[in-house]
Scaffold this motif. Structure first.
Motif: not given
Length: 684
Positions: A314-324
């Motif tokens: 997900r991160i490599a696809g440009g999404e932000p971190l899923p959780l804080a």
């Protein structure tokens, strides 16, 4: 999210990535060498492409070939796994230049961590605690000796480029410094091509604790807690767990904050591990950042409930971190060990060969098996000999240790030798149970963890014998179901003319043969062996029980061994053994130790172990001959190096077993040889 990714790796990590991608609806492309044409990751992927010869430099280290497969297959991203090209900054840049996503950090971030000296300076500038030392470019012996005096002893000399324990020396006095420096520099030069070193204060009785970090392209970074990896042999991790039993909540918060600070210092994105050395006082110092997913990441996944590979995608696809950071919750305790094809009693010599039998515990809510092989596969000489990662979880550490002991008891490997018995001793040792182990403990006390498994007590041999005799019950039951249950041929009491119920058997444990005479029937026996007699009463075999059901775990576990048990009184003392037997061998386990007997003919001489009487040098494992130092007719002395062979990413020196004259050299440089192949013959 991507539609299709390529996995530029092999083994269990390739299988792991493929499974996560499939769950997310992402197509997968595997690459494979000639040695891996039938490997499990090839079978699991949606498509697989050959990339070269069996050696890593001819296949998995060929970035150009991997990129060509990505182009031709239409993959949008490349996951490097760990090892091979996973921390190669040039490869990460080449992936990006090809218009693909690299599922890992940027090449720039890797380069900042590529040199231990540069990384240490960068972390110190960012306010991350570092071990006092010297990292300068002036490498003159005189200056290094002065800096060593300033830092104080004991200190450690470390190769500035590289890892894996190579180019490292602990020095405890000024007199030892210069000889140790020269040795360290030579080893670093041979291993990494550069002989630059750095000096660090050596922390006595240290703990090795690492923090899992994640960053994204939006500049966010968090940590997912710690893993303790203090159980090490020659700087190689043996057991990993999370959370660390040493770390307090205050120390966890401080180390986590320092790890996130380190990630920000190099603009880190994707998965990484910040490694710290921790003194008994709790003072901690930065060691390095591994810019990839770690082999031990499953323990973090089990205590957090997160899929780190999914996060990577997900991160490599440009999404932000899923959780804080505040959303990360840990529950319970997880422990991981690695099952290797290696021989601990022979200096942990790596092994290879066909896995004739592979029994691993059934996956459940408490047990996870990550493996890249199944029964019938071959452990090759070209790659790391890991067979599987065994990971357990429970509500607290004592229960997790109990789960690990039970899981190890259910493992069996036939073919190459394995480290199962070594691991069983490890997880019962007080240094592990009391969580007092430090990074040097195993090397200081290795004798407590290896050797001795070739010895058996008389009750154990008696139990093995009784287990073989218990097929009488099956014979009687079959007779009872037959048309003539009273037939004399249905009687299975071992009666013979002149001596009722006497049988002669022979078993072999390792190289030791036992001659056994058994008297009796129907669970009541007298077992005679090596001048000793064991009286057995009330012997009964219990049937196998089904495995504990639960949620399926990731991995390729095969069904665990049949859990049959033998209960009896041996000389009046009740004992129970877990039994797994067939026509060739019988395995016993008493809950702590295992014994593996071979069934051999009772009336035939046993010649096991009589070959190789000192007249020849044989290959200890399959490999490639890299040096031949003698020729026919040469005089040699005992201990003289005759050949050097390469196998499992290591070099083995083969030496003369005695003084003599070389009658024949049967191997040439560059030749691949099989295990037990005769390489050099001495005149008799």
């Amino acid at each position: 999210m991507f539609d299709k990714i390529l996995i530029a790796n092999r083994g269990e990590i390739a299988c792991r990535v493929i499974r996560t991608a499939r769950r997310l609806g992402v197509a997968t492309v595997a690459v494979y060498s000639q040695a891996d044409a039938d490997a499990q990751h090839v079978r699991l992927a949606d498509e697989a492409w050959p990339i070269g010869g069996p050696r890593p430099q001819d296949s998995y280290l060929r970035g150009d070939a991997i990129l060509e497969v990505a182009r031709r297959s239409g993959a949008q991203a490349i996951h490097p796994g760990y090892g091979f090209l996973s921390e190669n900054a040039d490869f990460a840049d080449a992936v990006k230049a090809a218009g693909l996503a690299f599922i890992g950090p940027s090449g720039d971030s890797m380069r900042k961590m590529g040199s231990k000296a540069g990384a240490k300076d960068l972390m110190a500038a960012a306010g991350v605690p570092v071990v006092p030392g010297y990292t300068g470019e002036d490498q003159s012996p005189q200056l290094l000796a002065r800096e060593a005096g300033r830092i104080g002893y004991p200190l450690m000399i470390k190769a500035a480029h590289g890892g894996g324990g190579k180019g490292m020396r602990i020095v405890r006095s000024a007199e030892e410094f210069l000889p140790s420096l020269g040795s360290c520099q030579r080893e670093a030069k041979n291993a990494f091509g550069r002989d630059r070193v750095l000096l660090e204060r050596y922390i006595e009785s240290p703990r090795h604790i690492e923090i899992q970090v994640f960053g994204d392209a939006q500049g966010n970074a968090i940590h997912l807690g710690e893993r303790e990896c203090s159980a090490q042999r020659r700087y190689q991790k043996v057991l990993e767990e999370s959370p660390s039993p040493f770390v307090t909540p205050e120390l966890r918060a401080a180390m986590g904050a320092a790890a996130v600070q380190a990630a920000h210092a190099i603009d880190y994105a994707n998965a990484g591990t910040v490694e710290f050395i921790v003194a008994p006082s709790g003072e901690f110092f930065f060691m390095e950042i591994n810019t990839r997913l770690q082999v031990e990441h499953p323990v973090t996944e089990l205590v957090t409930g997160l899929d780190l590979v999914e996060w990577q995608l997900r991160i490599a696809g440009g999404e932000p971190l899923p959780l804080a950071q505040g959303d990360i919750v840990q529950r319970g305790h997880a422990i991981e060990v690695r099952l290797y094809a290696e021989d601990p009693d022979a200096g942990f010599l790596p092994g290879s060969g066909r896995l004739e039998r592979l029994r691993l515990p059934a996956p459940s809510t408490h047990v996870r098996v990550d493996s890249g092989v199944v029964e019938g596969d071959t452990v090759t000489i070209f790659y790391d000999p890991m067979i599987a990662k065994l990971v357990v979880w429970d509500e607290d550490r004592p229960r997790a240790l109990a789960r690990m002991r039970e899981a190890l008891m259910r493992c069996e490997i036939e073919g190459p030798k394995s480290n199962i018995a070594f691991l069983e001793r490890l997880v019962r040792h007080p240094a592990i149970v009391d969580a007092s182990i430090d990074t040097g403990y195993l090397d200081r006390h290795l004798d407590a963890f290896i050797g001795g498994d070739e010895n058996d007590a008389d009750p154990v041999a008696a139990a093995a014998t009784v287990a073989l005799l218990q097929d009488e019950a099956g014979t009687r039951a079959a007779a009872a179901r037959s048309g003539d249950p009273s037939s004399p041929w249905a009687i299975a009491d071992g009666w013979r003319l002149g001596h009722a119920g006497r049988r002669r058997l022979a078993l072999r444990l390792g190289d030791a043969r036992r001659e056994i005479t058994a008297h009796g029937a129907d669970g009541e026996y007298r077992i005679e062996s090596d001048g000793a007699t064991v009286t057995v009463s009330g012997a009964r075999l219990s049937a196998a029980t089904p495995a504990d059901p639960g949620l399926p775990a990731r991995g390729t576990a095969t069904p665990d061994m049949a859990d049959a048990g033998l209960g009896a009184r041996f000389d009046g003392r009740g004992r129970r053994y877990r039994i797994d037997a067939d026509a060739r061998r019988i395995l016993l386990h008493d809950g702590e130790r295992r014994w593996r007997y071979e069934r051999v003919p009772a009336y035939q001489a046993d010649h096991a172990g009589t070959e190789g009487s000192g007249d020849q040098v044989v290959a200890p494992m399959p490999g490639r001959i890299v040096l031949v130092r003698v020729a026919d007719g040469d005089n040699v002395v005992q201990g003289q190096e005759l050949l050097v062979m390469e196998a499992m990413k290591m070099e083995l020196s083969l030496k003369a077993p005695r003084d003599g004259v070389v009658a024949e050299v049967r191997a040439a440089e560059g030749e691949f040889v099989d295990a037990d192949a005769s390489l050099v013959v001495l005149e008799t």
